[in-house]
Scaffold this motif. Sequence first.
Motif, mmCIF file in Angstrom:
data_model
loop_
_atom_site.group_PDB
_atom_site.id
_atom_site.type_symbol
_atom_site.label_atom_id
_atom_site.label_comp_id
_atom_site.label_asym_id
_atom_site.label_seq_id
_atom_site.Cartn_x
_atom_site.Cartn_y
_atom_site.Cartn_z
ATOM 1 N N TYR A 36 8.126 8.764 22.304
ATOM 2 C CA TYR A 36 7.123 9.666 22.799
ATOM 3 C C TYR A 36 7.565 10.994 22.585
ATOM 4 O O TYR A 36 6.906 11.386 22.516
ATOM 5 N N LEU A 37 8.447 11.397 23.426
ATOM 6 C CA LEU A 37 9.203 12.180 23.778
ATOM 7 C C LEU A 37 9.724 13.393 22.067
ATOM 8 O O LEU A 37 9.388 14.524 21.905
ATOM 9 N N ALA A 38 9.958 11.942 21.396
ATOM 10 C CA ALA A 38 10.144 12.812 20.362
ATOM 11 C C ALA A 38 8.815 13.635 18.986
ATOM 12 O O ALA A 38 9.169 13.913 18.244
ATOM 13 N N ARG A 39 7.831 11.444 19.134
ATOM 14 C CA ARG A 39 6.648 12.815 18.499
ATOM 15 C C ARG A 39 6.117 13.979 19.226
ATOM 16 O O ARG A 39 5.691 15.484 18.512
ATOM 17 N N ARG A 40 6.591 13.929 20.286
ATOM 18 C CA ARG A 40 5.885 15.229 20.658
ATOM 19 C C ARG A 40 6.977 16.404 20.977
ATOM 20 O O ARG A 40 6.354 17.883 20.473
ATOM 21 N N PHE A 41 8.482 15.841 21.174
ATOM 22 C CA PHE A 41 9.583 17.449 20.465
ATOM 23 C C PHE A 41 8.835 18.250 19.167
ATOM 24 O O PHE A 41 8.449 19.852 18.585
ATOM 25 N N HIS A 42 8.339 16.498 18.285
ATOM 26 C CA HIS A 42 7.885 17.775 16.762
ATOM 27 C C HIS A 42 6.561 17.710 16.767
ATOM 28 O O HIS A 42 7.009 19.566 15.952
ATOM 29 N N GLU A 43 6.153 18.182 17.596
ATOM 30 C CA GLU A 43 4.489 18.113 17.513
ATOM 31 C C GLU A 43 4.594 20.096 17.934
ATOM 32 O O GLU A 43 3.942 21.194 17.315
ATOM 33 N N LEU A 44 5.662 20.428 18.811
ATOM 34 C CA LEU A 44 5.972 21.810 18.913
ATOM 35 C C LEU A 44 6.654 22.553 18.224
ATOM 36 O O LEU A 44 6.633 23.609 17.789
ATOM 37 N N CYS A 45 7.850 21.828 17.593
ATOM 38 C CA CYS A 45 8.698 22.350 16.557
ATOM 39 C C CYS A 45 7.819 22.543 15.297
ATOM 40 O O CYS A 45 7.714 24.051 14.816
ATOM 41 N N HIS A 46 6.692 22.159 15.018
ATOM 42 C CA HIS A 46 6.377 21.897 13.856
ATOM 43 C C HIS A 46 5.094 22.801 14.343
ATOM 44 O O HIS A 46 4.926 23.762 13.439
ATOM 45 N N GLY A 47 3.999 23.244 15.595
ATOM 46 C CA GLY A 47 3.328 24.135 15.290
ATOM 47 C C GLY A 47 4.024 25.186 15.329
ATOM 48 O O GLY A 47 3.827 26.567 15.336
ATOM 49 N N ALA A 48 5.477 25.599 16.647
ATOM 50 C CA ALA A 48 6.030 27.243 16.360
ATOM 51 C C ALA A 48 5.953 27.340 14.288
ATOM 52 O O ALA A 48 6.256 28.992 14.759
ATOM 53 N N LEU A 49 6.540 26.815 14.070
ATOM 54 C CA LEU A 49 6.829 26.888 12.598
ATOM 55 C C LEU A 49 6.035 27.420 11.880
ATOM 56 O O LEU A 49 5.817 28.724 11.320
ATOM 57 N N ILE A 50 4.273 26.473 12.201
ATOM 58 C CA ILE A 50 3.324 27.063 11.230
ATOM 59 C C ILE A 50 2.963 28.402 11.871
ATOM 60 O O ILE A 50 2.887 29.256 11.147
ATOM 61 N N GLU A 51 3.007 28.938 13.327
ATOM 62 C CA GLU A 51 2.651 30.431 13.975
ATOM 63 C C GLU A 51 3.257 31.469 13.475
ATOM 64 O O GLU A 51 2.848 32.386 13.335
ATOM 65 N N ILE A 52 4.603 30.847 13.435
ATOM 66 C CA ILE A 52 5.560 31.875 12.425
ATOM 67 C C ILE A 52 5.881 31.722 10.734
ATOM 68 O O ILE A 52 5.589 33.174 10.947
ATOM 69 N N THR A 53 5.012 31.435 10.626
ATOM 70 C CA THR A 53 5.223 31.383 8.771
ATOM 71 C C THR A 53 3.814 31.518 8.416
ATOM 72 O O THR A 53 3.611 31.757 7.223
ATOM 73 N N ARG A 54 2.693 31.808 9.047
ATOM 74 C CA ARG A 54 2.064 31.699 9.087
ATOM 75 C C ARG A 54 1.439 32.961 7.923
ATOM 76 O O ARG A 54 2.137 34.393 8.799
ATOM 77 N N THR A 55 0.398 33.581 6.704
ATOM 78 C CA THR A 55 0.137 34.506 6.167
ATOM 79 C C THR A 55 -0.510 35.443 6.011
ATOM 80 O O THR A 55 -0.454 36.632 6.255
ATOM 81 N N GLU A 56 -1.721 35.215 7.442
ATOM 82 C CA GLU A 56 -2.929 35.687 7.625
ATOM 83 C C GLU A 56 -2.738 36.807 8.739
ATOM 84 O O GLU A 56 -1.631 37.335 9.532
ATOM 85 N N ASN A 57 -3.235 38.057 7.962
ATOM 86 C CA ASN A 57 -3.155 39.159 8.430
ATOM 87 C C ASN A 57 -1.201 39.419 8.815
ATOM 88 O O ASN A 57 -1.701 40.401 9.494
#
Length: 255
Positions: free
Chosen positions: A203-224
């Motif tokens: 469960y912790l590994a899955r949550r860690f992945h979700e958090l890192c993936h979410g941050a990566l999407i936020e940083i690399t998104r191209t909107e605005n």
Amino acid sequence: EARSQFMPKNEPASIVHRRLAAIFSADVEGYTRLMNADEAATLRLLTSHRDITDRLIAQHGGRIANTAGDSILAEFPSAVDALQCALGIQERIAGANEEVPEDRRIKFRIGLHVGEVMVRRGDLFGDGVNIAARMQGLAVPGSVCLSEATHHFVFRALPVVLDDLGPQLVKNIDVPIRAYLAHPPSQSLSRVLPPVHRRIDAYLARRFHELCHGALIEITRTENLTVIEYATLASLADAPGIDQHRLAERLSLDL
């Protein structure tokens, strides 16, 4: 695949082969008592443990020849592989048992012998099988007992501590057989984390992945975002002391 290493397929039942093999014999200590106490729970736990044993036997090049209730008889082309498999099984089972009450734990006794066996339609017979079974009877639950013949092949090949039990008189064998006891490593990989942590590590590994993936999407998104030519960015190398106002001016952006 493992089966094809040892015997031809679709062979007549009357044909018997003889060959040298490392023979693996295992059974569950106190199986009748466990079944009488809680048959359904014991069968569920045994099925879970058998998933571990069967998988490791295949991974180490072995072939399961006979099974009956709580017992397993298998053969390996290598004594070293057989011992590594047996110790791996005991280590994995010990880790799984940490989540089970002491009086409900399923513990295997494993015996190993290297000798000649007779094979008919995949089943194993002969004195080699009998000696492996006697070594199993000498094993302490959670350990592996080796015959002297097996010890001859493994004592220099593996960094395993072996307790010399001396010559043993066993049932239906005319001469004493020297036996050795091998234990899995005291600090197994499965016990590095406390039990409460092992229950939630996935469960912790899955949550860690979700958090890192979410941050990566936020940083690399191209909107605005405003597109800037690479050459403009590269020109900033000649302005190490640039402040925010001058940076906005150089990039033609609103501050």
